[in-house]
Design an enzyme around this catalytic site. Structure first.
Site, PDB file in Angstrom:
ATOM      1  N   CYS A 142      -6.098   0.510  -2.962  1.00 55.47           N
ATOM      2  CA  CYS A 142      -6.085   1.801  -3.666  1.00 55.47           C
ATOM      3  C   CYS A 142      -6.391   1.614  -5.162  1.00 55.47           C
ATOM      4  O   CYS A 142      -7.470   1.165  -5.502  1.00 55.47           O
ATOM      5  CB  CYS A 142      -4.766   2.531  -3.422  1.00 55.47           C
ATOM      6  SG  CYS A 142      -4.896   4.327  -3.742  1.00 55.47           S
ATOM      7  N   HIS A 235      -4.750   3.742   2.136  1.00 54.98           N
ATOM      8  CA  HIS A 235      -3.424   3.170   2.373  1.00 54.98           C
ATOM      9  C   HIS A 235      -3.164   2.929   3.855  1.00 54.98           C
ATOM     10  O   HIS A 235      -2.266   3.527   4.445  1.00 54.98           O
ATOM     11  CB  HIS A 235      -2.354   4.093   1.800  1.00 54.98           C
ATOM     12  CG  HIS A 235      -2.222   4.018   0.304  1.00 54.98           C
ATOM     13  ND1 HIS A 235      -1.676   2.922  -0.332  1.00 54.98           N
ATOM     14  CD2 HIS A 235      -2.568   4.909  -0.660  1.00 54.98           C
ATOM     15  CE1 HIS A 235      -1.680   3.141  -1.639  1.00 54.98           C
ATOM     16  NE2 HIS A 235      -2.217   4.330  -1.867  1.00 54.98           N
ATOM     17  N   GLU A 237      -1.696   0.553   5.052  1.00 58.27           N
ATOM     18  CA  GLU A 237      -0.393  -0.098   5.205  1.00 58.27           C
ATOM     19  C   GLU A 237       0.765   0.897   5.285  1.00 58.27           C
ATOM     20  O   GLU A 237       1.901   0.510   5.599  1.00 58.27           O
ATOM     21  CB  GLU A 237      -0.139  -1.046   4.014  1.00 58.27           C
ATOM     22  CG  GLU A 237       0.375  -0.404   2.741  1.00 58.27           C
ATOM     23  CD  GLU A 237      -0.685   0.313   1.906  1.00 58.27           C
ATOM     24  OE1 GLU A 237      -0.335   0.820   0.819  1.00 58.27           O
ATOM     25  OE2 GLU A 237      -1.860   0.351   2.327  1.00 58.27           O
TER      26      GLU A 237
END
Length: 340
Positions: A142, A235, A237
């Site tokens: 990011c 994102h 994750e």
């Protein structure tokens, strides 16, 4: 296989509950190959949940990973207890003589600030340069990815008319890439950012290869062979409820946030969101770790020894291109929420 984390890290109980095999620093290693050393420069405000998110993905890969938590030197985050930082984190200045197989730089909620106005920008640029000699492969996430692209390739970022926020369809563009092994042709990834970087600004001689993009939110994953790095603008994750937590936080603070797209069932924020990206998150991290295992030197002391470092592109006068709707109060809101 397993992940080795600092003894006592709060992530331990969460990961064990999920079935991730975890060892602490004092556990005996029972494998012929040395553990892969991965550093995590955690710039996110919610450091503990971020630790869990990355440790979960690294710990589910086929190889043993030793995780080192890193922070900016002399920067005091406001949202994490000092005791936690003192117990589990290393200042970058204290580990800069060490070698790492992998190194992750997370996002940070400061994307409306020009890069050079970020208080720790000078140290971050030193870290990016250090990765070229002390890290075999980097993964920037990011804002961390935008910062790396700006430093290495001089690319500007652009403010969006409204926040790219939700779960969006993405497409794999290079099915022969080892990083996309096992990926579907299209898949969902969480997105949460106020800015973007654009295809048209990629330098023709950069060697950058776009691996994943989205018709709705643009660039997602780029391979940067010259700098031994992957740059991931979104994102993957995130936990199932991370976007919900961000939404309710901003809504309750009166920041005028829109409902995240394609996230809550029937766009009803009282219903639990469904995780649509978990399998591809595990695939990406497994592919990254496997690629490191197959290409990193057996002797970690040799990491970076044979590299010629490409110079960074200096773009001191490039600023965020913010429309009037995102200047003034919007920038102030980001600064207020930006303490990492």
């Amino acid at each position: 296989m397993s992940i080795r984390i600092p003894k006592g890290l709060p992530a331990l109980s969460a990961l064990e509950t999920e079935g991730v095999m975890v060892m602490d620093e004092e556990s005996t290693v029972y494998q012929h190959h040395r553990p892969l050393r991965v550093g995590l420069l955690n710039l996110m405000p919610d450091k503990i949940n971020t630790e869990i998110q990355f440790a979960r993905l690294l710990g589910a890969t086929p190889l043993q990973v030793e995780l080192t938590l890193v922070k900016i030197t002399n920067h005091a985050p406001k949202n994490t207890p000092a005791e936690h930082l003192a117990s589990f984190y290393h200042d970058w200045s204290d580990i800069k003589d060490q070698k790492f197989d992998g190194f992750i730089v997370t996002g940070a909620p400061i994307e409306m600030l020009p890069f050079e106005h970020v208080s720790y920008w000078d140290e971050l640029t030193r870290i990016f340069r250090w990765t070229q000699t002390n890290v075999h492969s980097s993964l920037n996430i990011c804002w961390g990815a935008q910062a790396a692209m700006h430093y290495f390739h001089g690319m500007p970022k652009y403010a969006l008319d409204e926040k790219a926020f939700g779960v969006f369809r993405h497409h794999g563009l290079k099915t022969d890439s080892p990083y996309l092994k096992g990926f579907s042709d299209d898949f969902n990834i969480p997105v949460s950012r106020w800015t973007e970087m654009r295809h048209t600004d990629i330098p023709s001689d950069s060697g950058l290869c776009v691996l994943i993009d989205s018709p709705d939110t643009g660039l997602c994953l780029l391979n940067d062979p010259k700098h031994h790095a992957l740059h991931f603008f979104n994102h993957i994750e995130y936990d199932s409820h991370t976007l919900a937590d961000e939404y309710f936080r901003d809504r309750d603070a009166g920041r005028g946030i829109r409902l995240p797209r394609n996230y809550f069932p029937d766009d009803c924020d009282t219903r639990s969101p469904r995780n649509q990206w978990r399998s591809h998150a595990h695939l990406l991290f497994a592919n990254w770790i496997t690629q490191i295992f197959q290409t990193a030197p057996a002797d970690p002391g040799r990491i970076g020894n044979d590299r010629v470092f490409p110079p960074a592109v200096e773009m001191k006068h490039v600023e965020t291109h913010a429309p009037s709707s995102l200047q003034g109060p919007a920038v102030q809101r980001i600064e207020m929420a930006s303490s990492s």
